[in-house]
Each structure stands twice: as C-alpha cells, then as structure tokens.
Design a protein around this motif. Structure first.
Motif, PDB file in Angstrom:
ATOM      1  N   GLU A 105       0.867  -1.176   0.000  1.00 23.39           N
ATOM      2  CA  GLU A 105       0.000   0.000   0.000  1.00 23.39           C
ATOM      3  C   GLU A 105       0.903   1.226   0.000  1.00 23.39           C
ATOM      4  OE1 GLU A 105      -2.097   0.396   3.883  1.00 23.39           O
ATOM      5  OE2 GLU A 105      -0.816  -1.289   4.457  1.00 23.39           O
ATOM      6  N   ASN A 106       0.419   2.305  -0.547  1.00 24.62           N
ATOM      7  CA  ASN A 106       1.223   3.522  -0.624  1.00 24.62           C
ATOM      8  C   ASN A 106       0.843   4.460   0.510  1.00 24.62           C
ATOM      9  OD1 ASN A 106       2.101   2.364  -3.043  1.00 24.62           O
ATOM     10  ND2 ASN A 106       0.467   3.377  -4.186  1.00 24.62           N
ATOM     11  N   ILE A 107       1.806   5.278   0.919  1.00 22.48           N
ATOM     12  CA  ILE A 107       1.584   6.174   2.042  1.00 22.48           C
ATOM     13  C   ILE A 107       2.046   7.581   1.711  1.00 22.48           C
ATOM     14  CG2 ILE A 107       3.808   5.488   3.069  1.00 22.48           C
ATOM     15  CD1 ILE A 107       2.533   6.062   5.839  1.00 22.48           C
ATOM     16  N   GLY A 108       1.257   8.565   2.119  1.00 23.26           N
ATOM     17  CA  GLY A 108       1.650   9.967   2.086  1.00 23.26           C
ATOM     18  C   GLY A 108       1.580  10.476   3.513  1.00 23.26           C
ATOM     19  N   LEU A 109       2.717  10.834   4.078  1.00 22.47           N
ATOM     20  CA  LEU A 109       2.781  11.245   5.481  1.00 22.47           C
ATOM     21  C   LEU A 109       3.256  12.693   5.570  1.00 22.47           C
ATOM     22  CD1 LEU A 109       2.563  10.246   8.475  1.00 22.47           C
ATOM     23  CD2 LEU A 109       5.028   9.795   8.342  1.00 22.47           C
ATOM     24  N   GLU A 110       2.469  13.536   6.235  1.00 25.78           N
ATOM     25  CA  GLU A 110       2.848  14.933   6.423  1.00 25.78           C
ATOM     26  C   GLU A 110       3.863  14.990   7.566  1.00 25.78           C
ATOM     27  OE1 GLU A 110       0.693  19.331   6.751  1.00 25.78           O
ATOM     28  OE2 GLU A 110      -0.398  17.533   7.386  1.00 25.78           O
ATOM     29  N   ILE A 111       5.135  15.196   7.223  1.00 27.68           N
ATOM     30  CA  ILE A 111       6.193  15.123   8.232  1.00 27.68           C
ATOM     31  C   ILE A 111       6.418  16.450   8.954  1.00 27.68           C
ATOM     32  CG2 ILE A 111       7.365  13.183   7.142  1.00 27.68           C
ATOM     33  CD1 ILE A 111       9.371  15.199   5.957  1.00 27.68           C
ATOM     34  N   ILE A 112       6.185  17.550   8.274  1.00 25.95           N
ATOM     35  CA  ILE A 112       6.143  18.887   8.858  1.00 25.95           C
ATOM     36  C   ILE A 112       5.032  19.627   8.120  1.00 25.95           C
ATOM     37  CG2 ILE A 112       8.565  19.023   9.636  1.00 25.95           C
ATOM     38  CD1 ILE A 112       9.271  20.472   7.099  1.00 25.95           C
ATOM     39  N   PRO A 113       4.536  20.726   8.648  1.00 25.02           N
ATOM     40  CA  PRO A 113       3.386  21.384   8.014  1.00 25.02           C
ATOM     41  C   PRO A 113       3.554  21.612   6.513  1.00 25.02           C
ATOM     42  CG  PRO A 113       3.802  22.373  10.142  1.00 25.02           C
ATOM     43  CD  PRO A 113       4.944  21.421   9.891  1.00 25.02           C
ATOM     44  N   GLY A 114       2.699  20.963   5.727  1.00 21.08           N
ATOM     45  CA  GLY A 114       2.681  21.160   4.284  1.00 21.08           C
ATOM     46  C   GLY A 114       3.688  20.354   3.490  1.00 21.08           C
ATOM     47  N   VAL A 115       4.507  19.552   4.149  1.00 25.00           N
ATOM     48  CA  VAL A 115       5.525  18.758   3.455  1.00 25.00           C
ATOM     49  C   VAL A 115       5.211  17.276   3.632  1.00 25.00           C
ATOM     50  CG1 VAL A 115       7.969  18.191   3.256  1.00 25.00           C
ATOM     51  CG2 VAL A 115       7.274  20.545   3.752  1.00 25.00           C
ATOM     52  N   TYR A 116       4.993  16.595   2.497  1.00 27.65           N
ATOM     53  CA  TYR A 116       4.593  15.191   2.523  1.00 27.65           C
ATOM     54  C   TYR A 116       5.715  14.302   1.996  1.00 27.65           C
ATOM     55  CZ  TYR A 116      -0.164  16.814   3.362  1.00 27.65           C
ATOM     56  OH  TYR A 116      -1.278  17.413   3.911  1.00 27.65           O
ATOM     57  N   VAL A 117       6.000  13.223   2.735  1.00 29.69           N
ATOM     58  CA  VAL A 117       6.878  12.189   2.208  1.00 29.69           C
ATOM     59  C   VAL A 117       5.978  11.113   1.604  1.00 29.69           C
ATOM     60  CG1 VAL A 117       6.998  10.971   4.437  1.00 29.69           C
ATOM     61  CG2 VAL A 117       8.727  10.541   2.680  1.00 29.69           C
ATOM     62  N   THR A 118       6.361  10.629   0.438  1.00 28.82           N
ATOM     63  CA  THR A 118       5.578   9.614  -0.263  1.00 28.82           C
ATOM     64  C   THR A 118       6.386   8.338  -0.407  1.00 28.82           C
ATOM     65  OG1 THR A 118       6.298  10.710  -2.306  1.00 28.82           O
ATOM     66  CG2 THR A 118       4.055  11.157  -1.550  1.00 28.82           C
ATOM     67  N   GLY A 119       5.717   7.218  -0.182  1.00 25.79           N
ATOM     68  CA  GLY A 119       6.404   5.944  -0.273  1.00 25.79           C
ATOM     69  C   GLY A 119       5.421   4.801  -0.316  1.00 25.79           C
ATOM     70  N   SER A 120       5.921   3.608  -0.051  1.00 23.71           N
ATOM     71  CA  SER A 120       5.088   2.413  -0.040  1.00 23.71           C
ATOM     72  C   SER A 120       5.428   1.559   1.172  1.00 23.71           C
ATOM     73  CB  SER A 120       5.283   1.598  -1.318  1.00 23.71           C
ATOM     74  OG  SER A 120       4.861   2.326  -2.454  1.00 23.71           O
ATOM     75  N   ILE A 121       4.412   0.874   1.682  1.00 19.46           N
ATOM     76  CA  ILE A 121       4.593  -0.028   2.815  1.00 19.46           C
ATOM     77  C   ILE A 121       4.310  -1.452   2.340  1.00 19.46           C
ATOM     78  CG2 ILE A 121       3.898  -0.622   5.157  1.00 19.46           C
ATOM     79  CD1 ILE A 121       2.946   2.208   5.563  1.00 19.46           C
TER      80      ILE A 121
END
Length: 470
Positions: free
Chosen positions: A166-182
């Motif tokens: 499954e893919n993930i988009g995680l907001e790591i700081i306000p407005g900045v998303y890291v994208t990846g897969s789990i």
C-alpha cells in the motif's frame, strides 16, 4: 668557418629563457614547478584535462618541499582549487578540488588520525556522543517543526503471494509530505520487525525493479518494509521541482522523512520497534549510516556501496549540511562505526569508492566493534569485479544477514532447490506506487511548494543561487 656561423645562428634563434628573480616574485607557469616535482620525486604527473594550462604562480618553486611530495603538490595546486590523486606508486593525476572526494591515501591518513583520538572504549563513547549530537544539529533535526497530528494518506492494498503493498503519504512537517510504499507480510499476524529502505540515485528511485524486489522479499520473510521518495524525486516533485534536489535542505528532509516514518510505525500495533533494520545503496547507503548512527531504534544496518573514508557523497542531499565537519572532521567510515555494537553488514565493490573497504575502512570499523568485544557483529561482503549498484548479488548477501538479526524466516523465499528466489515478487508499474494520482490530482491543498518557505520552517534562509537559463 661555415659550421661556426650555423652554430651561432642556431643559438641566436633559440627562445630566450629568462631567469626568475625576486623582482617578479619568481612568478612562473606551474607546469614548470610540476616538472621540478616530477624530477625530484621520480614520478609522473598527469594533467589529462589541461587544468594546469595558462596558470602562473608567485614563488612557485620555492613552495616545493624536497622531502615531502604531498606537501609540495598541495602548495602548488591549492591556490587554484586543484588537487591530486595517487593512481599508483609512480603516477599522480591532477583534478579539480571536490570537498566531498579525496584520495584513498588521504582516507588512510584520516583513519589513522581518528584511531589515535580514542585508544579505549571510554574515549570512543565520548566522541561518539559528541558526534551524534553534532550530526543531529548539522542536519537540522533539532529545529524541525513537530509532525502534524493528522492521519497519513493510505491507498488500497494490493495483495500478492505472501505480501501486500500500500502507498503512504505522510505529512512530516506542516505542508511537506513524504511519499512511499509499505510492504507487509500477508497475512499479517502479531508483531513483526520493521525495515526502512531509503533509496539512492539509481535511475527511477523507489519505482525501479531492484528496490521493489528487496522490499517485497523482506516482507515475504516477515518484515514490514517502508521505502520513500528522495526529496525532489518521484512524487516529491509535485511539491519541489527536481532542480531543488541539490539544495542542502534535501539532506534534512530525507533523514527527517525516515525518522518520521519510523515515528508513525511506532503507533502501529503490528510493528515490533525492538527489531528495526535499515538498508539502502549509494545515497540510500549514506542515509543508512546516518540513521544507524543517530537513532537508537535502529538495531541492524546494511549500508551498500557507500562506506568510504575518502568520499562522503557528492550530492548535497548526502553531504550538504556539513555533518562531516563534526568533531573537527569525520567521514563515513567513522559514522558507520557509530552503529557499534549493533549488527552491521557493509557491502562494497571494486568499481567505486568502496574498493578500499576490505583493506582500509573495514579494519577500522571492526576495531571499533572490538572495543565492545563484538567484532563478530560487523561483516563485510566485497564484490571486487562489480560496480556501483544494489544488484542481485548484493541483495543475496543482505537477505540472510537481516534474517539472522531481525528474526526473519528466510525459508519463505527459498525455492525447492534451497536457493533464495526473487521470481515470485511482482514488479509494479510506477502508477500503482503513486499516492497522489498519475497527475498529482490528489495532492493535499496545503502542500508547500516554495523552497524559501521550507527553509524558513527550520529558521533558515535559502542561500542557494541558480543560474537563469536564457
């Protein structure tokens, strides 16, 4: 008489060689000084790129120290931001100075210097603690805004043989998303180990075949595996264009991405945070060493084709924040040693800057492990005839190491012949690995897109200057 006339004529036609004197500061072409150095030390100096052409230097030959070749060459070349690399015992090459790259000779010299700094475990532990704090501060992790409390964006799972994605988009700081897969074992039962797999500058980043293979294989063996895009690569370019990858803030965001993904996994009931591993190649190898050095949650590390005493990564996303200046100067070999006494497999090859690992870097790191009485917990697998990649042979070295120290079931990926077999893994097309849609249409409205605002979140100013293409 005729012969005498010809001799005199030839003499008059010869170019005049004027002696250098203090009246003109003994100025002369540095190629002349280089010739003198060749004569003194009985060596050959190659300038295949013509870097010496047209350069003159005051007091050039006065800078030569007849008993010290390295000092002599440095004195002549440094004023022009040039340096030298030893090709073999009698040949040296002139190169442009690169802050991130030195010669193996200098790497050896640095390791000898570092070894003298801590003759015992107590001295090493003191330096290690100082380095750890400095690295965290240099990267800027201590200035990072808190992670927003919103839930991550997760795509539907795809189910394959013995694993899911499954893919993930995680907001790591306000407005900045890291994208990846789990990648997860399927079916997922109980608590399982965690492996984070940062990728390097190999072609298609996390979408490429070898990245997907190692993630899927580790998941089939029983681990939850997370990979993610580099800054301004892959889906990150929806926020920051690819040219911004060479801003030093890339190093901050990439390490922070790994940290915050681990923070997220800490909240998941299935994650056994007492069994956490990390592995990556090239730039991902750099991140592997950094994470193992500063994050106590990392229990097992496998840096691939990046452990070196004389190269710290030419991309600012690896060396742009100056962490290698910590402790009055460190390098990736010492940073790798900071993982001691936790299990570590160093993978190297003969086709890049890790060619010296078996003779140079590994003994240094092994000695550090020896201070804990844990020499057996660090290993080196070297492929002298291979180049810079995270290819099949390197993955085959990594799988059993991770299985051994994370408690994974390697039998799950062996075929009827007892061989580790990757053929049952599915290589997904790029579009299946995307979080925000094929055109970025699902990117959250609050996504930050201004590099200057990103720096400001860390209390910094963007000093990077770009050439405007006309």
């Amino acid at each position: 008489m005729k012969k005498l006339f010809i001799v005199v004529l030839l003499f008059l036609l010869l170019p005049k060689v004027e002696a250098q004197t203090s009246d003109d500061n003994y100025k002369e072409p540095i190629v002349k000084a280089i010739k003198t150095i060749e004569s003194i030390f009985k060596i050959t100096i190659i300038d295949k790129d013509g870097l010496l052409k047209g350069k003159e230097l005051d007091y050039a030959e006065w800078r030569i120290r007849q008993g010290n070749l390295d000092v002599s060459l440095t004195a002549i070349l440094a004023p022009f931001d040039l340096t030298f690399f030893k090709e073999n015992d009698s040949t040296y090459a002139i190169r442009k100075f690169e802050y991130a790259r030195r010669s193996a000779t200098i790497g050896k010299e640095r390791l000898e210097f570092l070894a003298d700094l801590y003759p015992n475990l107590k001295a090493w532990e003191t330096r290690k603690a100082d380095l750890k704090q400095c690295i965290i501060s240099s990267i800027g992790l201590d200035k990072a805004p808190p992670m927003p409390k919103g839930k991550p964006i997760l795509t539907p799972k795809r189910i394959y043989k013995d694993y899911s994605v499954e893919n993930i988009g995680l907001e790591i700081i306000p407005g900045v998303y890291v994208t990846g897969s789990i990648y997860k074992p399927y079916p997922l039962k109980g608590k399982v180990p965690v492996v984070i797999t940062p990728n390097g500058h190999f072609g298609d980043g996390r979408y490429r075949k070898d990245q997907q293979l190692r993630c899927a294989m580790l998941a089939k063996m029983g681990a939850v595996v997370v990979d993610f895009d580099l800054f301004a690569w892959g889906e990150s370019t929806l926020q920051f264009e690819s040219t911004l990858h060479r801003n030093s803030i890339a190093q901050t965001i990439q390490v922070l991405s790994a940290e915050r993904l681990l923070d997220y996994l800490t909240t998941q009931k299935y994650a056994d945070m007492n069994r956490v591993g990390v592995t990556g190649g090239s730039g991902g190898g750099s991140m592997t060493m950094f994470l193992a050095a500063i994050d106590d949650r990392i229990k097992v590390s496998v840096p691939v084709v990046m452990t070196s005493s004389h190269f710290v990564g030419g991309c600012p996303c690896e060396s742009g924040r100056g962490l290698h200046l910590c402790g009055n100067g460190t390098n990736n070999a010492e940073i790798a040693a900071m993982a001691a006494p936790k299990p570590q497999l160093i993978v190297s090859d003969g086709g890049d800057w890790t060619a010296t690992v078996p003779e140079l870097e590994f003994p240094f790191i092994q000695k550090t492990y020896g201070m804990y009485g844990k020499q057996s917990l660090v290993e080196n697998v070297h492929f002298p005839k291979e180049g810079h990649n995270y290819g099949e042979s390197k993955r085959m070295a990594m799988y059993p190491f991770m299985a051994k120290y994370l408690g994974l079931d390697i039998s799950k990926v062996k075929n009827s012949k007892g061989e580790i077999d990757e053929s049952t893994c599915v290589i997904e097309p790029t579009e299946k690995l995307l979080v925000f849609g094929t055109k970025g249409e699902k990117l959250p409205a609050n996504a930050l897109k201004d590099i200057n605002e990103l720096y400001a979140l860390f209390g910094e100013k963007n000093e990077k200057v770009y050439e405007v293409k006309k």
